[in-house]
Design an enzyme around this catalytic site. Structure first.
Site, short mmCIF file in Angstrom:
data_model
loop_
_atom_site.label_atom_id
_atom_site.label_comp_id
_atom_site.label_asym_id
_atom_site.label_seq_id
_atom_site.Cartn_x
_atom_site.Cartn_y
_atom_site.Cartn_z
CG HIS A 17 -1.83 1.17 1.32
ND1 HIS A 17 -3.16 1.02 1.62
CD2 HIS A 17 -1.65 2.50 1.14
CE1 HIS A 17 -3.75 2.20 1.62
NE2 HIS A 17 -2.84 3.13 1.34
CG HIS A 19 -0.87 7.17 -1.17
ND1 HIS A 19 -2.12 7.29 -1.73
CD2 HIS A 19 -1.04 6.53 0.02
CE1 HIS A 19 -3.02 6.76 -0.91
NE2 HIS A 19 -2.39 6.29 0.16
CE LYS A 103 -7.96 2.22 -0.10
NZ LYS A 103 -6.72 2.94 0.14
CG HIS A 140 -9.74 4.76 3.91
ND1 HIS A 140 -8.57 5.50 3.88
CD2 HIS A 140 -10.43 5.22 4.98
CE1 HIS A 140 -8.57 6.36 4.89
NE2 HIS A 140 -9.70 6.22 5.57
CG HIS A 178 -4.62 2.63 6.11
ND1 HIS A 178 -5.94 2.61 6.49
CD2 HIS A 178 -4.61 3.24 4.89
CE1 HIS A 178 -6.68 3.16 5.56
NE2 HIS A 178 -5.89 3.55 4.57
CG ASP A 255 -1.53 5.07 3.93
OD1 ASP A 255 -1.66 5.38 2.73
OD2 ASP A 255 -2.28 5.50 4.83
O1 DOR Z 1 -3.16 9.85 5.54
C1 DOR Z 1 -3.55 9.44 4.45
N1 DOR Z 1 -3.07 9.97 3.29
N2 DOR Z 1 -4.46 8.49 4.41
C2 DOR Z 1 -5.04 8.09 3.27
O2 DOR Z 1 -5.89 7.24 3.33
C3 DOR Z 1 -4.68 8.73 1.99
C4 DOR Z 1 -3.37 9.35 2.05
C5 DOR Z 1 -3.11 10.32 0.89
O3 DOR Z 1 -3.35 9.93 -0.25
O4 DOR Z 1 -2.67 11.44 1.15
ZN ZN Z 2 -3.31 5.13 1.59
#
Ligand code: DOR
Ligand code: ZN
Length: 375
Positions: A17, A19, A103, A140, A178, A255
């Site tokens: 997971h 980004h 997702k 989520h 998470h 995450d």
């Molecule tokens: O803290 C987070 N940031 N939680 C999420 O679920 C998404 C992520 C983001 O994309 O910034």
């Molecule tokens: Zn995330």
């Protein structure tokens, strides 16, 4: 309490997971993930979100362009679920390898979740199709009802939504992403067997290190703001117990969620903690504190592939004790920098990869700026 093991070699891990963003931010952060992790489940919450196999393939190509050619890194792409998502599009993307999973963001739950799902029943036709073809659903897990306390969102999701979902789709493979609460960890432990489909859960590095107190230490700390929010000490202890248990339901998902400092240090500041610069090191620190370094490989490198039906990686990485502090900021071309988790502090470990040339990424002896090597 900390184990006195100086070095540890494990199979190359995966991040289930992460980004990676797009554009300049992708260019700034991708190598941190690719230098250590062989594969990563890449979140689709771009703006606009990744909703078609074509968009996923194009995004995948941009990621591969951003990482060194010799990194051996494979991005696994995800489809952003909307209430009007067409089951056929999802199934086509899974069949041709463009999508590894779907997702589900509850509407407004987090960054770019405005296109998310308000009423889970509306996506039942998609879930039905996913169940039939063995495609995993990544959740989520927070309820967004206005009357629910923000710290209770995850526990109530498990209670009100997840149990029902698992009952309605007994063969669907589901990952609760998470984990932040003891309640969710207990739920996953209790429901990982006894149905046809699998239930797994990812645990981030930062939720093994902080509680909600970190948000308010000597003042408000926007860089500790992520969603789901960190919870209490007993929740952190439950997450550490789950991660170090060796149980196959629990696996690594950072995450890691970079935002430029001006987007974090703002009214309506963004949620997300950036950990990719030292992710495996942060997990190693927590596992050492729990005297469970012998379980790190299961959590980081074995349980995730087993859940996704993939072979574990053949390569190896070496963790070595190292007290060099994390740099204060990560440069992003043409934009404000990113503040990394543990900025200015030592994590206590560094990772040596097999090509050995990325060992100091994200760190400088003087706490200045660092860029991922190779970019
Ligand atoms: O803290 C987070 N940031 N939680 C999420 O679920 C998404 C992520 C983001 O994309 O910034
Ligand atoms: Zn995330």
């Amino acid at each position: 309490m900390s184990e006195h093991i100086e070095t540890l070699t494990i199979r190359r891990p995966d991040d289930w997971h992460v980004h990676l963003r797009d554009g300049a931010m992708l260019g700034a952060v991708a190598d941190f993930t690719a230098r250590v992790f062989a594969r990563a489940i890449v979140m689709p919450n771009l703006d606009p979100p990744v909703t078609t196999p074509e968009a996923a393939a194009a995004y995948r190509a941009r990621i591969l362009d951003a990482v060194p050619k010799d990194s051996g890194f494979t991005p696994l792409m995800t489809c952003y679920l909307m209430e009007d998502t067409d089951p056929e599009v999802v199934a086509r993307g899974f069949a041709d390898g463009a999508f590894a999973a779907v997702k589900l963001y509850p509407k407004y739950a987090t960054t770019n979740a405005a296109y998310g799902v308000n009423d889970v029943r509306k996506v039942y036709p998609v879930l039905d199709r996913m169940q039939a073809i063995g495609m995993p659903l990544l959740l989520h897990g927070e309820v967004m009802d206005a009357d629910v306390d923000i710290f209770d969102r995850e526990a109530l999701f498990v209670d009100r939504v997840l149990g029902r979902l698992l009952a309605d789709f007994p063969a669907l493979n589901v990952v609760l992403e998470h984990l932040t609460s003891a309640a969710a960890a207990t739920f996953v432990r209790d429901h990982q067997t006894g149905r046809e489909g699998r239930l797994g859960a990812t645990i981030t590095a930062h939720h093994l290190h902080i509680t909600r107190n970190a948000l308010f230490e000597d003042g408000f700390r926007p860089h500790m703001y992520c969603l789901p929010l960190a919870k209490r000490e007993e929740d952190k202890r439950a997450l550490r117990a789950a991660a170090t248990s060796g149980e196959s339901a629990f696996f690594l998902g950072t995450d890691s969620a970079p935002h430029a400092v001006d987007a974090k240090e703002a009214d309506f500041g963004c949620a997300g903690v950036f950990t990719a610069h030292a992710a495996l090191e942060l997990y190693a620190r927590a596992f050492a504190e729990e005297e469970a370094l012998d379980r790190l490989e299961a959590f980081a490198s074995l349980n995730g592939p087993a859940f996704y039906g993939l072979p574990p990686n053949e390569g190896r990485v070496r963790l070595v004790r190292d007290d060099t502090p994390i740099s204060e900021s990560i440069d992003v071309e043409g934009r404000a920098p990113v503040r990394p988790f543990f900025a200015g502090q030592p994590v206590g470990w560094r990772v040596e990869t097999e090509n050995g040339d990325h060992a100091q990424a994200g760190r400088t002896a003087h706490g200045g700026e660092a860029r991922p090597s190779g970019s």
